[in-house]
Design an enzyme around this catalytic site. Structure first.
Site, mmCIF file in Angstrom:
data_model
loop_
_atom_site.group_PDB
_atom_site.id
_atom_site.type_symbol
_atom_site.label_atom_id
_atom_site.label_comp_id
_atom_site.label_asym_id
_atom_site.label_seq_id
_atom_site.Cartn_x
_atom_site.Cartn_y
_atom_site.Cartn_z
ATOM 1 N N ASP A 1 1.359 -3.123 6.569
ATOM 2 C CA ASP A 1 1.598 -1.853 7.272
ATOM 3 C C ASP A 1 1.175 -1.964 8.721
ATOM 4 O O ASP A 1 0.293 -2.749 9.051
ATOM 5 C CB ASP A 1 0.698 -0.746 6.704
ATOM 6 C CG ASP A 1 1.028 -0.422 5.291
ATOM 7 O OD1 ASP A 1 2.158 -0.676 4.893
ATOM 8 O OD2 ASP A 1 0.117 0.086 4.610
HETATM 9 N N1 URA Z 1 -1.242 -2.259 0.680
HETATM 10 C C1 URA Z 1 -1.212 -1.338 1.663
HETATM 11 O O1 URA Z 1 -1.494 -0.165 1.418
HETATM 12 N N2 URA Z 1 -0.874 -1.735 2.892
HETATM 13 C C2 URA Z 1 -0.568 -3.011 3.215
HETATM 14 O O2 URA Z 1 -0.271 -3.318 4.355
HETATM 15 C C3 URA Z 1 -0.603 -3.961 2.178
HETATM 16 C C4 URA Z 1 -0.940 -3.559 0.914
#
Ligand code: URA
Length: 260
Positions: free
Chosen positions: A105
């Site tokens: 993310d």
């Molecule tokens: N889980 C999440 O919430 N975000 C990420 O970037 C990877 C795994």
């Protein structure tokens, strides 16, 4: 001296596993002669796969590890002009076709692999392969025993009960409090699992993917993987069911120290 397997992998773009099988099954010739021993030495000569000559001068694939900072988008280009992880790759390492393996993310930091090797990307991101991913997280308040129990018994994400493979409380890992390891890679999975038990993640960092750990790579820095690391990733690309690692379910070690 490089092996025939190495030369074929570099020239064909095949995964190591597929290249191994192609040699063993007699699909590969060097200067017109069938060669069936993958570990035999290869110094020079025309390699052909099923009669098609390969460009043995082709560049080997590029494999990189980035410690992604927050606020970078995991994509090759962003139509809204936001900063992407490619902006962090120095020009000398930015080979044509380089792309991230999987995604983090925008707000998540940590270990992100990038490569030009589409086969490896496919193998590592395909749900069938279920490579382990370990995250360190900080939540607005430390997880309660009840929240830990709820997570361990499974929370519903995208219509299925998801449980961490491992959950550990971190000691001496400021500002992180908890380590969570998962195999699947649903969108924002860790954040959503935590939200489902009423905890809000305030920072999240990936510290391990399969056999590779982030170590002390500084945030925003990038390095090439070693040959051994690429080989370890290739062997992690086997389906979880065939890996025979016998690991599943919860780790009863909540409370133990962690050192990625
Ligand atoms: N889980 C999440 O919430 N975000 C990420 O970037 C990877 C795994």
């Amino acid at each position: 001296m490089p092996s025939l397997l190495h030369a074929l992998t570099a020239a064909s773009g095949l995964s190591r596993r597929k290249a191994f099988a192609a040699i063993r099954e007699g699909h590969v010739t060097v200067d017109g002669e069938v060669r069936t021993e993958p570990s035999s030495e290869y110094a020079a000569g025309l390699i052909a796969l099923d009669g098609r000559l390969l460009d043995t001068a082709a560049r080997a694939h590029v494999y990189l590890m980035l410690n992604k900072p927050p606020d970078y988008i995991t994509t090759v280009s962003d139509e809204m002009g936001r900063r992407t992880v490619l902006d962090l790759i120095p020009a000398r390492l930015k080979a044509p076709g380089i792309h991230p393996i999987g995604r983090l993310d925008r707000d998540t930091s940590g270990l992100l692999l990038l490569t030009t090797d589409g086969d490896l990307t496919h193998a590592l991101t395909h749900p069938r392969f279920e490579i382990e991913k370990e995250y360190w997280l900080r939540s607005a308040a430390p997880l309660t025993d009840q929240q830990v129990a709820q997570l361990r018994s499974g929370v519903e994400i995208d219509g299925e009960a998801r449980r961490p493979l491992r959950l550990r409380r971190l000691i001496d890992a400021e500002p992180f409090q908890t380590s969570i390891t998962i195999r699947e890679g649903r969108n924002r999975q860790v954040r959503r699992m935590l939200e489902a038990v009423g905890a809000r993640v305030t920072s999240l960092r990936r510290v391990r993917e399969g056999p590779l750990t982030l170590g002390d790579l500084p945030e925003g820095a990038v390095r090439a993987l070693t040959r051994d690391e690429v080989a370890a990733l290739r062997s992690a690309e086997r389906p979880a069911s065939k890996r025979g690692d016998g690991r599943s379910g919860d780790d009863p070690s909540l409370g133990r120290r962690s050192s990625p």
